[in-house]
Design an enzyme around this catalytic site. Structure first.
Site, PDB file in Angstrom:
ATOM      1  N   CYS A  74       0.032   5.041   4.969  1.00 55.16           N
ATOM      2  CA  CYS A  74       1.250   5.077   5.770  1.00 55.16           C
ATOM      3  C   CYS A  74       1.670   6.508   6.119  1.00 55.16           C
ATOM      4  O   CYS A  74       1.083   7.103   7.020  1.00 55.16           O
ATOM      5  CB  CYS A  74       2.373   4.319   5.053  1.00 55.16           C
ATOM      6  SG  CYS A  74       3.746   3.870   6.140  1.00 55.16           S
TER       7      CYS A  74
ATOM      8  N   HIS B  81      -0.172  -0.925   3.886  1.00 56.43           N
ATOM      9  CA  HIS B  81       0.012  -0.677   2.453  1.00 56.43           C
ATOM     10  C   HIS B  81      -0.842  -1.622   1.604  1.00 56.43           C
ATOM     11  O   HIS B  81      -0.406  -2.728   1.273  1.00 56.43           O
ATOM     12  CB  HIS B  81       1.483  -0.859   2.065  1.00 56.43           C
ATOM     13  CG  HIS B  81       2.387   0.213   2.542  1.00 56.43           C
ATOM     14  ND1 HIS B  81       2.742   1.304   1.773  1.00 56.43           N
ATOM     15  CD2 HIS B  81       3.015   0.375   3.732  1.00 56.43           C
ATOM     16  CE1 HIS B  81       3.555   2.079   2.458  1.00 56.43           C
ATOM     17  NE2 HIS B  81       3.741   1.548   3.652  1.00 56.43           N
TER      18      HIS B  81
ATOM     19  N   GLU C 113      -1.497  -1.417  -1.491  1.00 55.66           N
ATOM     20  CA  GLU C 113      -0.994  -1.511  -2.869  1.00 55.66           C
ATOM     21  C   GLU C 113       0.110  -2.546  -3.040  1.00 55.66           C
ATOM     22  O   GLU C 113       0.361  -3.037  -4.156  1.00 55.66           O
ATOM     23  CB  GLU C 113      -0.506  -0.139  -3.352  1.00 55.66           C
ATOM     24  CG  GLU C 113       0.902   0.264  -2.946  1.00 55.66           C
ATOM     25  CD  GLU C 113       1.069   0.603  -1.468  1.00 55.66           C
ATOM     26  OE1 GLU C 113       2.222   0.758  -1.023  1.00 55.66           O
ATOM     27  OE2 GLU C 113       0.046   0.705  -0.748  1.00 55.66           O
TER      28      GLU C 113
END
Length: 375
Positions: free
Chosen positions: A189, A302, A304
């Site tokens: 990001c 993202h 994660e």
């Protein structure tokens, strides 16, 4: 005439000795029919089971059979690949603030790392050393020599010391790779956005998009070849689902359109575009890139969050989405294992993130469930 007894009646109604063979044949025939009725289906089912079991039988090489039986224990575990490092450490750069808009720590020098990034790295078999963005440069670069790869996180900071720190670390990463060390970088990001700014040398290159708290698909470009990329290990079915199901989490207001990317020679020569996505206004932006000549992968999305964040409403948590997280983490750490760096164990232990305690901020934060705060 005397009355006949019941026994006489039974006796008189029973077949004579001359008819016994006929009765036995009838009884034998009846039993045979019953046995055939029960046995033949059982025999057919058992035969099918044996054929199925035979089809699923795994034939092991003779050496493996001996190993299992215990006759060749010394060769049961092959030696690990000596070219790989099985204790990889990843440096994660902290971001200004406390991750909760000052609700947890309003110190102007505070910085944080969302715990989801740490868990993401650990899930693939690596440990983490925090690279605190505003600590003295000599300390920061010493820590950089203790790790086997770096992760740039999401966030908002694009100017000042944070920008300068990202730029300095990026240059060090290129130097390590140019010197022959496989030293990967994963930029997520904000990290992706900063790399575009640094490589293009244009602080105004980013464009505005509407992709806050937004799950999306990934669309592979016509020229995408997944060999050697983060997507190489994805099962074919999951690759297909990435293009049809919203399995990745977007949470950004800035990005890079394919048009602007193509108009910027520095970016075209450094990166190749793997995927694009569209925002809520159906505007297309680049979502995944990989460096042409370096082990550097950058996401606008993202990876994660799927497995380790719960604060935003649109984060996908399906089994497929969790597999996306795990495959990306596995890829990144597999690249880090190729690093030639073998840092001193004691120095690694002294700097691991285990020396810090995470703070629960799900009630006070804006999207993060847990953060590590450094003051």
């Amino acid at each position: 005439m005397p009355k006949e007894t019941d026994s006489h009646q039974i006796s008189s109604s029973a077949p004579s000795s001359s008819s016994s063979p006929s009765f036995s044949s009838s009884l034998s025939s009846s039993c045979t029919d019953v046995l055939n009725y029960l046995w033949i289906p059982l025999l057919i089912s058992f035969t099918k089971y044996l054929n199925s079991a035979k089809a699923q039988t795994i034939l092991l090489p003779e050496s493996d059979v001996n190993s299992i039986s215990g006759s060749s224990r010394s060769s049961s575990c092959p030696a690990p690949d000596s070219s790989l490092y099985y204790r990889p450490v990843i440096g994660i750069l902290s971001h200004p603030g406390d991750g909760a808009s000052g609700r947890l720590n309003n110190d102007t020098n505070a910085s944080y790392i969302a715990a989801s990034y740490v868990k993401f790295v650990e899930s693939a078999g690596a440990r983490v050393i925090p690279l605190i963005y505003n600590e003295p440069q000599e300390i920061l670069y010493k820590k950089l020599n203790l790790v086997n790869g770096v992760l740039f996180t999401g966030g908002w900071a694009k100017t000042g010391l944070y920008y300068e720190t990202v730029e300095g670390i990026f240059k060090k990463i290129l130097e390590k790779n140019d010197a022959g060390d496989q030293f990967p970088l994963l930029a997520i990001c904000l990290g992706f956005e900063l790399l575009n700014m640094i490589i293009s040398k244009d602080d105004d290159i980013l464009e505005r998009f509407s992709a806050l708290d937004n799950a999306s698909t990934l669309q592979f470009t016509k020229t995408t070849k997944i060999e050697g990329t983060v997507f190489q290990r994805f099962p074919p079915e999951l690759l297909k689902k990435l293009t049809t199901d919203c399995l990745v989490m977007q949470n950004h207001q800035y990005g890079m359109s394919p048009e602007r990317f193509q108009e910027t020679p520095a970016l075209c020569s450094f990166f190749r575009v793997l995927t694009t996505s569209t925002d809520e206004d159906n505007q297309e932006y680049i979502s995944t890139v990989q460096a042409q000549n370096y082990p550097i992968t950058a996401f606008q999305w993202h990876p994660e969050k799927n497995a380790f964040e719960w604060g935003l409403s649109m984060i996908p948590h399906s089994e497929d989405a969790i597999q996306v997280t795990q495959h990306v983490a596995n890829f990144f750490i597999s690249e880090a294992r190729k690093s030639l760096n073998r840092p001193p164990a004691r120095k690694v232990l002294d700097n691991l993130i285990y020396n810090y305690s995470p703070t629960y901020c799900g009630k006070a934060g804006r999207g993060y469930d847990e953060v590590y705060i450094f003051s």
